[in-house]
Design a protein around this motif. Structure first.
Motif, PDB file in Angstrom:
ATOM      1  N   THR A 379       0.769   9.552 -25.552  1.00  0.00           N
ATOM      2  CA  THR A 379       0.035   8.340 -25.187  1.00  0.00           C
ATOM      3  C   THR A 379       0.876   7.332 -24.419  1.00  0.00           C
ATOM      4  OG1 THR A 379       0.566   7.339 -27.327  1.00  0.00           O
ATOM      5  CG2 THR A 379      -1.527   8.552 -27.146  1.00  0.00           C
ATOM      6  N   ALA A 380       2.165   7.596 -24.234  1.00  0.00           N
ATOM      7  CA  ALA A 380       3.019   6.648 -23.515  1.00  0.00           C
ATOM      8  C   ALA A 380       2.483   6.308 -22.128  1.00  0.00           C
ATOM      9  CB  ALA A 380       4.454   7.187 -23.437  1.00  0.00           C
ATOM     10  N   PRO A 381       2.047   7.299 -21.313  1.00  0.00           N
ATOM     11  CA  PRO A 381       1.491   6.939 -19.998  1.00  0.00           C
ATOM     12  C   PRO A 381       0.253   6.059 -20.120  1.00  0.00           C
ATOM     13  CG  PRO A 381       1.987   9.288 -20.111  1.00  0.00           C
ATOM     14  CD  PRO A 381       2.096   8.765 -21.499  1.00  0.00           C
ATOM     15  N   LEU A 382      -0.568   6.323 -21.130  1.00  0.00           N
ATOM     16  CA  LEU A 382      -1.778   5.533 -21.313  1.00  0.00           C
ATOM     17  C   LEU A 382      -1.422   4.094 -21.661  1.00  0.00           C
ATOM     18  CD1 LEU A 382      -4.848   5.481 -21.406  1.00  0.00           C
ATOM     19  CD2 LEU A 382      -4.718   6.195 -23.799  1.00  0.00           C
ATOM     20  N   GLU A 383      -0.407   3.887 -22.489  1.00  0.00           N
ATOM     21  CA  GLU A 383      -0.002   2.525 -22.830  1.00  0.00           C
ATOM     22  C   GLU A 383       0.504   1.774 -21.617  1.00  0.00           C
ATOM     23  OE1 GLU A 383       2.509   2.072 -26.186  1.00  0.00           O
ATOM     24  OE2 GLU A 383       1.464   3.563 -27.377  1.00  0.00           O
ATOM     25  N   ARG A 384       1.246   2.470 -20.756  1.00  0.00           N
ATOM     26  CA  ARG A 384       1.731   1.811 -19.532  1.00  0.00           C
ATOM     27  C   ARG A 384       0.550   1.410 -18.650  1.00  0.00           C
ATOM     28  NH1 ARG A 384       5.680   5.957 -19.852  1.00  0.00           N
ATOM     29  NH2 ARG A 384       4.533   7.196 -18.316  1.00  0.00           N
ATOM     30  N   ASP A 385      -0.401   2.317 -18.485  1.00  0.00           N
ATOM     31  CA  ASP A 385      -1.585   1.987 -17.689  1.00  0.00           C
ATOM     32  C   ASP A 385      -2.372   0.856 -18.337  1.00  0.00           C
ATOM     33  OD1 ASP A 385      -0.856   3.995 -16.001  1.00  0.00           O
ATOM     34  OD2 ASP A 385      -2.383   5.418 -16.663  1.00  0.00           O
ATOM     35  N   LEU A 386      -2.407   0.846 -19.659  1.00  0.00           N
ATOM     36  CA  LEU A 386      -3.155  -0.167 -20.392  1.00  0.00           C
ATOM     37  C   LEU A 386      -2.593  -1.553 -20.134  1.00  0.00           C
ATOM     38  CD1 LEU A 386      -5.394  -0.687 -22.454  1.00  0.00           C
ATOM     39  CD2 LEU A 386      -3.741  -0.223 -24.259  1.00  0.00           C
ATOM     40  N   HIS A 387      -1.289  -1.653 -20.094  1.00  0.00           N
ATOM     41  CA  HIS A 387      -0.640  -2.932 -19.810  1.00  0.00           C
ATOM     42  C   HIS A 387      -1.088  -3.465 -18.451  1.00  0.00           C
ATOM     43  CE1 HIS A 387       2.478  -5.970 -19.377  1.00  0.00           C
ATOM     44  NE2 HIS A 387       2.810  -5.420 -18.227  1.00  0.00           N
ATOM     45  N   THR A 388      -1.030  -2.599 -17.434  1.00  0.00           N
ATOM     46  CA  THR A 388      -1.431  -3.014 -16.083  1.00  0.00           C
ATOM     47  C   THR A 388      -2.915  -3.368 -16.033  1.00  0.00           C
ATOM     48  OG1 THR A 388       0.259  -1.563 -15.138  1.00  0.00           O
ATOM     49  CG2 THR A 388      -1.513  -2.287 -13.676  1.00  0.00           C
ATOM     50  N   ALA A 389      -3.731  -2.552 -16.686  1.00  0.00           N
ATOM     51  CA  ALA A 389      -5.178  -2.797 -16.662  1.00  0.00           C
ATOM     52  C   ALA A 389      -5.532  -4.106 -17.347  1.00  0.00           C
ATOM     53  CB  ALA A 389      -5.906  -1.638 -17.335  1.00  0.00           C
ATOM     54  N   LEU A 390      -4.846  -4.414 -18.447  1.00  0.00           N
ATOM     55  CA  LEU A 390      -5.106  -5.689 -19.127  1.00  0.00           C
ATOM     56  C   LEU A 390      -4.729  -6.859 -18.237  1.00  0.00           C
ATOM     57  CD1 LEU A 390      -4.090  -5.056 -22.827  1.00  0.00           C
ATOM     58  CD2 LEU A 390      -6.241  -6.041 -22.031  1.00  0.00           C
ATOM     59  N   ASP A 391      -3.615  -6.756 -17.550  1.00  0.00           N
ATOM     60  CA  ASP A 391      -3.218  -7.819 -16.618  1.00  0.00           C
ATOM     61  C   ASP A 391      -4.307  -8.067 -15.587  1.00  0.00           C
ATOM     62  OD1 ASP A 391      -0.842  -8.283 -17.853  1.00  0.00           O
ATOM     63  OD2 ASP A 391       0.389  -7.169 -16.431  1.00  0.00           O
ATOM     64  N   ARG A 392      -4.800  -6.980 -14.996  1.00  0.00           N
ATOM     65  CA  ARG A 392      -5.803  -7.123 -13.938  1.00  0.00           C
ATOM     66  C   ARG A 392      -7.127  -7.643 -14.486  1.00  0.00           C
ATOM     67  NH1 ARG A 392      -4.778  -1.290 -10.923  1.00  0.00           N
ATOM     68  NH2 ARG A 392      -2.796  -1.822  -9.912  1.00  0.00           N
ATOM     69  N   ALA A 393      -7.574  -7.050 -15.580  1.00  0.00           N
ATOM     70  CA  ALA A 393      -8.878  -7.441 -16.132  1.00  0.00           C
ATOM     71  C   ALA A 393      -8.869  -8.882 -16.609  1.00  0.00           C
ATOM     72  CB  ALA A 393      -9.257  -6.513 -17.285  1.00  0.00           C
ATOM     73  N   ALA A 394      -7.774  -9.313 -17.225  1.00  0.00           N
ATOM     74  CA  ALA A 394      -7.711 -10.676 -17.726  1.00  0.00           C
ATOM     75  C   ALA A 394      -7.657 -11.688 -16.590  1.00  0.00           C
ATOM     76  CB  ALA A 394      -6.498 -10.843 -18.626  1.00  0.00           C
ATOM     77  N   ALA A 395      -7.051 -11.305 -15.464  1.00  0.00           N
ATOM     78  CA  ALA A 395      -6.890 -12.228 -14.344  1.00  0.00           C
ATOM     79  C   ALA A 395      -8.140 -12.357 -13.497  1.00  0.00           C
ATOM     80  CB  ALA A 395      -5.725 -11.774 -13.463  1.00  0.00           C
ATOM     81  N   ASP A 396      -9.138 -11.537 -13.744  1.00  0.00           N
ATOM     82  CA  ASP A 396     -10.369 -11.568 -12.946  1.00  0.00           C
ATOM     83  C   ASP A 396     -11.465 -12.260 -13.740  1.00  0.00           C
ATOM     84  OD1 ASP A 396     -12.509 -11.218 -11.309  1.00  0.00           O
ATOM     85  OD2 ASP A 396     -12.583  -9.038 -11.446  1.00  0.00           O
ATOM     86  N   PRO A 397     -11.725 -13.552 -13.466  1.00  0.00           N
ATOM     87  CA  PRO A 397     -12.715 -14.269 -14.279  1.00  0.00           C
ATOM     88  C   PRO A 397     -14.132 -13.773 -14.074  1.00  0.00           C
ATOM     89  CG  PRO A 397     -12.010 -15.605 -12.414  1.00  0.00           C
ATOM     90  CD  PRO A 397     -11.135 -14.395 -12.422  1.00  0.00           C
ATOM     91  N   ASP A 398     -14.376 -13.072 -12.968  1.00  0.00           N
ATOM     92  CA  ASP A 398     -15.732 -12.584 -12.695  1.00  0.00           C
ATOM     93  C   ASP A 398     -15.889 -11.095 -12.980  1.00  0.00           C
ATOM     94  OD1 ASP A 398     -16.520 -15.123 -11.736  1.00  0.00           O
ATOM     95  OD2 ASP A 398     -15.578 -14.693  -9.809  1.00  0.00           O
ATOM     96  N   GLY A 399     -14.836 -10.460 -13.476  1.00  0.00           N
ATOM     97  CA  GLY A 399     -14.911  -9.032 -13.749  1.00  0.00           C
ATOM     98  C   GLY A 399     -15.783  -8.744 -14.953  1.00  0.00           C
ATOM     99  N   PRO A 400     -16.201  -7.486 -15.120  1.00  0.00           N
ATOM    100  CA  PRO A 400     -17.053  -7.132 -16.264  1.00  0.00           C
ATOM    101  C   PRO A 400     -16.306  -7.316 -17.576  1.00  0.00           C
ATOM    102  CG  PRO A 400     -16.287  -5.156 -15.112  1.00  0.00           C
ATOM    103  CD  PRO A 400     -15.886  -6.322 -14.267  1.00  0.00           C
ATOM    104  N   LEU A 401     -17.025  -7.803 -18.565  1.00  0.00           N
ATOM    105  CA  LEU A 401     -16.416  -8.083 -19.860  1.00  0.00           C
ATOM    106  C   LEU A 401     -16.181  -6.802 -20.660  1.00  0.00           C
ATOM    107  CD1 LEU A 401     -15.499 -10.123 -22.001  1.00  0.00           C
ATOM    108  CD2 LEU A 401     -17.890 -10.249 -22.757  1.00  0.00           C
ATOM    109  N   GLY A 402     -17.113  -5.847 -20.574  1.00  0.00           N
ATOM    110  CA  GLY A 402     -17.035  -4.642 -21.386  1.00  0.00           C
ATOM    111  C   GLY A 402     -15.713  -3.919 -21.268  1.00  0.00           C
ATOM    112  N   PRO A 403     -15.244  -3.607 -20.051  1.00  0.00           N
ATOM    113  CA  PRO A 403     -13.961  -2.906 -19.935  1.00  0.00           C
ATOM    114  C   PRO A 403     -12.791  -3.695 -20.527  1.00  0.00           C
ATOM    115  CG  PRO A 403     -15.204  -2.707 -17.895  1.00  0.00           C
ATOM    116  CD  PRO A 403     -15.945  -3.688 -18.754  1.00  0.00           C
ATOM    117  N   LEU A 404     -12.804  -5.005 -20.381  1.00  0.00           N
ATOM    118  CA  LEU A 404     -11.720  -5.809 -20.942  1.00  0.00           C
ATOM    119  C   LEU A 404     -11.673  -5.674 -22.461  1.00  0.00           C
ATOM    120  CD1 LEU A 404      -9.489  -7.923 -20.756  1.00  0.00           C
ATOM    121  CD2 LEU A 404     -11.256  -9.686 -20.747  1.00  0.00           C
ATOM    122  N   LEU A 405     -12.822  -5.772 -23.090  1.00  0.00           N
ATOM    123  CA  LEU A 405     -12.862  -5.638 -24.543  1.00  0.00           C
ATOM    124  C   LEU A 405     -12.534  -4.212 -24.964  1.00  0.00           C
ATOM    125  CD1 LEU A 405     -15.998  -7.812 -25.340  1.00  0.00           C
ATOM    126  CD2 LEU A 405     -13.599  -8.473 -25.262  1.00  0.00           C
TER     127      LEU A 405
END
Length: 810
Positions: A379-405
């Motif tokens: 799961t190490a690669p998934l955790e690395r991707d998760l970090h990046t995805a959280l950064d992007r999703a959190a920084a987008d105020p108009d992005g979909p909520l479901g993926p962020l949660l």
């Protein structure tokens, strides 16, 4: 199985004629079908083919191998080749060898139609017998084998996925566009057909119609049509024609990519390129509905066995794109066996291409499996991707909520270190979740509550953000947000405690009518140690005030119950001042509030505010009779400092001053001060009140009051143009109609009142009241006391009135 066969070529004259004709036909083949079959077995050599080909050149002429559906439901499998010369030595001959398959039957040995390509069972010569027996066997082709197909797919990798997407479209609709495959060698077209047949469910592959070559593709009716670059057809135009899907592998134009990507085609292409075509057969085993797999049932049109095939591919470690991984994650619970999970999860965790929001949502559905079955290394690669995805999703105020949660849920399942999972995205993530709690739909707020439940650290930062918003923003929205966090620990968050208490006390949706009492309850909820904090008081007050303006009675109560230092530090003085200044003209509490504000907040008032409050206080005193003599001069002196004066105070002052000046008994000099001020607003207010029902009723009821008005409206004639018009109009339209209707005894009483005043007022009234002389007297009285006359003497009577004739020395 017995397959009736036939041969067609150009033959010497015989019982059936000469030229192109059926030269051998099995007796079992219905003669009625021959006319239809003849249209399917013809052959035209390529346009650039040599006219007199040598033996070696004949070997490279394209082979027209076709599978067709006949009108009676049966099928025709045919191989047609160019043979050069006919019996007479003329060039242009070809030979067709075909077999008829029953509607629901298959080829001997269970071969698919394309697997009979270049079978040794085909011949390019007519047999000796006119009615050959049926074929009972077909030897499999040697040129289309697994290794050859894999090599072919890798050589055509760029066209593989779009081709498979179009093959899938053939299954979805009988009106799907034909597939035109352009290759320089008909054998390559046969490989395309073999690729298509291998990925389809067996029953559909058995009925796939095709031809490996035709010179005129516009006349072909098969589902897959092969041709050469020199076809008698505008291939470039066909690429833009909705009736065709062109796959030109010879350097020409292919049809543009489909608008919507096809996950199944993407997975199928990767399976081919990974040399695992047997997975297609495994995916098509009974029990897995080719058109309704897990992805399809979930509302995602992923095509025949997209989810099942993706699960199998991931199990085998085949790297998939985001769409393929999404399909696998959605279908895993239905299609993954117990032993498949570790390898499946490892492939999904490895990724390989950018992950989409849809993929993250699907992966979140496997959070439990990742927690239980996947090791940290996988799961190490998934955790690395998760970090990046959280950064992007959190920084987008108009992005979909479901993926962020979903990302948050997945982070918790992976037991990811918080610095990896959302440490870097913390501020943006906190802001995003706080915004949803404040402004999201009820469903979104409930979803956020669920997502926050396992994340104590993140919950604490969200509570901090909500507390800050309650202190500096809209605490009412915070109260709504807290309804979704009923169990949150609000220790150290006094603003949130006031907001929660407000939500409890107003749970029925209505504000309590006693707002001062509500404020007191909220301050108690904040805690004794926070009662003197300005921000807490401000937040509690904004909750209490809501959208309704503060009424003067409420402002007065709050002003009285709050220590001066508290409401001054909290900035509430301005709110209280506005409650007074914006009050309605008939609000009884407003003057008292103005008096209290002048007493408690004088040093902090702006000059205009102070002047306006003084006028409001004076208006109240005029109404209650508490105003001291000289009130008119005071009002006139303060009014310029209060400009622009609020309309409510101006109306109240005008009415109160006019009512006081229209009273029967008033301090001396007040009306004269107004007359000589030239204040148009107050003079008009005086005239309006004089024309009102109150004055009219008093005139009819009291002769002495009528006498006082007669004297008042004869004073200072000519002193001011507006006053001159006003008094003349009041005498004519207000006083005269009343006097004319007075009983004789009331007129006598009026005259007696004037006689008591002395100075000729009774005589003046007699002249004014005598019929026909009113106009003359009006002019006569207007001529007295003008600006060119003598300075009037001391006031007489009610304080404003000159004795008749005094201004002329009588």
């Amino acid at each position: 199985m017995n397959l009736p066969q036939l041969h067609y070529t150009s033959a010497a004259p015989g019982p059936d004629g000469s030229g192109f004709r059926f030269t051998a036909v099995s007796a079992a083949l219905p003669a009625a079908l021959l006319g239809e079959v003849e249209q399917l077995v013809g052959y035209e050599p390529p346009r650039d083919a040599p006219g007199r080909p040598t033996r070696d050149e004949l070997a490279v002429f394209p082979v027209a191998f076709s599978h067709n559906t006949l009108s009676d439901g049966s099928r025709l499998l045919c191989r047609t080749v160019y043979t050069g010369t006919d019996y007479s030595g003329r060039y242009g001959n070809f030979h067709a060898h075909a077999v008829r398959l029953p509607e629901d039957g298959a080829l001997p040995g269970g071969l698919l139609p394309i697997e009979a390509w270049e079978s040794p069972s085909w011949t390019d010569r007519t047999p000796e017998e006119r009615h050959p027996g049926p074929l009972t066997t077909l030897t499999p082709a040697r040129r289309v084998d697994r290794a050859g197909l894999i090599r072919f797919c890798r050589a055509r990798a760029d066209r593989l996925e779009p081709f498979l997407a179009d093959v899938r479209a053939l299954l979805r609709s009988p009106d799907a566009p034909q597939l035109l495959v352009v290759e320089r060698d008909s054998a390559d077209t046969a490989h395309w057909i073999a690729v298509a047949s291998a990925v389809l469910p067996r029953d559909r592959a058995d009925r796939l119609t095709f031809t490996t070559y035709t010179r005129r593709p516009q006349l072909a009716r098969q589902q897959i049509v092969g041709t050469l670059p020199d076809a008698d057809f505008d291939l470039a135009g066909a690429a833009a024609d909705h009736r065709y899907r062109v796959h030109d592998c010879a350097g020409g134009n292919s049809s543009p990519a489909r608008r919507e990507p096809d996950p199944w085609a993407a997975v199928a292409a990767r399976v081919w390129l990974a040399d695992r075509p047997e997975l297609f057969a495994e995916a098509a085993r009974p029990g897995h509905d080719a058109g309704h797999d897990a992805g399809h049932d979930a509302g995602h049109d992923t095509g025949p066995e997209a989810g099942r095939l993706a699960v199998l591919a991931a199990r085998e470690g085949i790297a998939l794109d985001a769409a393929g991984r999404t399909a696998a994650a959605r279908a895993a619970h239905e299609h993954a066996a117990a032993d498949d999970w570790p390898a499946l999860l490892a492939t999904l965790a490895a990724g390989g291409t950018d992950r989409t929001p849809e993929e993250w949502t699907a992966l979140a559905g496997l959070a439990g499996e990742f927690s239980r079955l996947a090791d940290d290394t996988a799961t190490a690669p998934l955790e690395r991707d998760l970090h990046t995805a959280l950064d992007r999703a959190a920084a987008d105020p108009d992005g979909p909520l479901g993926p962020l949660l979903a990302l948050l849920g997945l982070a918790d399942a992976l037991r990811a270190d918080r610095d990896i999972a959302y440490g870097g995205a913390g501020p943006a993530l906190t802001a995003r979740l706080t915004a949803v709690l404040l402004d999201g739909t009820p469903e979104d707020r409930r979803t956020v509550r669920t997502a926050l439940a396992p994340h104590g650290t993140l919950t604490a930062t969200v509570l901090d953000a909500l507390d800050e918003h309650a202190a500096t923003g809209d605490p009412g929205r915070v109260a709504h947000a807290l309804a979704e966090l009923p169990d949150a620990d609000l220790t150290g968050h006094p603003h949130l405690r006031t907001a929660r208490e407000f939500g409890v006390l107003t749970a029925d949706g209505r504000l309590r009518p006693d707002r001062p009492a509500l404020l007191d309850a909220l301050m108690k909820a904040a805690g004794a140690e926070h009662r003197a904090e300005p921000s807490v008081l401000r937040a509690a007050f904004r909750l209490v005030q809501g959208e309704r303006p503060l009424r003067p009675v409420e402002a007065g109560t709050l002003l009285a119950q709050l220590p001066v230092a508290w409401h001054r530090a909290a900035g509430l003085d301005e709110v209280f001042v506005r409650a007074a200044l914006d009050s309605a003209p008939d609000d009884r509490e407003a003057p008292d509030l103005a008096k209290a504000l002048l007493a408690r907040c004088a040093t902090d008032l702006a000059p205009r505010q102070r002047a306006a409050l003084l006028l409001l206080e004076l208006a109240g005193e005029l109404t209650t009779g508490e105003a001291q003599p000289g009130f008119t001069e005071r009002a006139l002196a303060v009014r310029p400092q209060a400009t622009p004066l609020e309309s409510g105070i101006e109306e109240r002052l005008g009415k109160a001053l006019a009512d006081r000046l229209l009273a029967e008994h008033q301090p001396p000099g007040e009306l004269r001060a107004l007359i000589h001020s030239g204040d148009e607003t107050l003079l008009r207010a005086y005239a309006e009140r004089a024309r009102g029902d109150g004055v009219g009723s008093a005139l009819r009821r009291s002769p002495s009051y009528a006498a006082a008005c007669f004297v008042a409206w004869h004073t200072a004639s000519g002193a001011d143009p507006l006053w001159e018009r006003t008094r003349t109009e009041l005498l004519a339209s207000v006083l005269k109609p009343v006097v004319r209707r007075m009983p004789a005894e009331d007129v006598d009483a009026l005259l007696e009142s004037l006689r008591r005043r002395g100075g000729g007022w009774a005589e003046a009234f007699g002249d004014w009241h005598r019929p026909g002389v009113l106009g003359r007297l009006g002019g006569r009285w207007r001529g007295r006391g003008g600006r060119g006359g003598r300075t009037p003497g001391p006031a007489y009577g009610p304080g404003d009135i000159e004795r008749p004739g005094e201004e002329h020395g009588r």
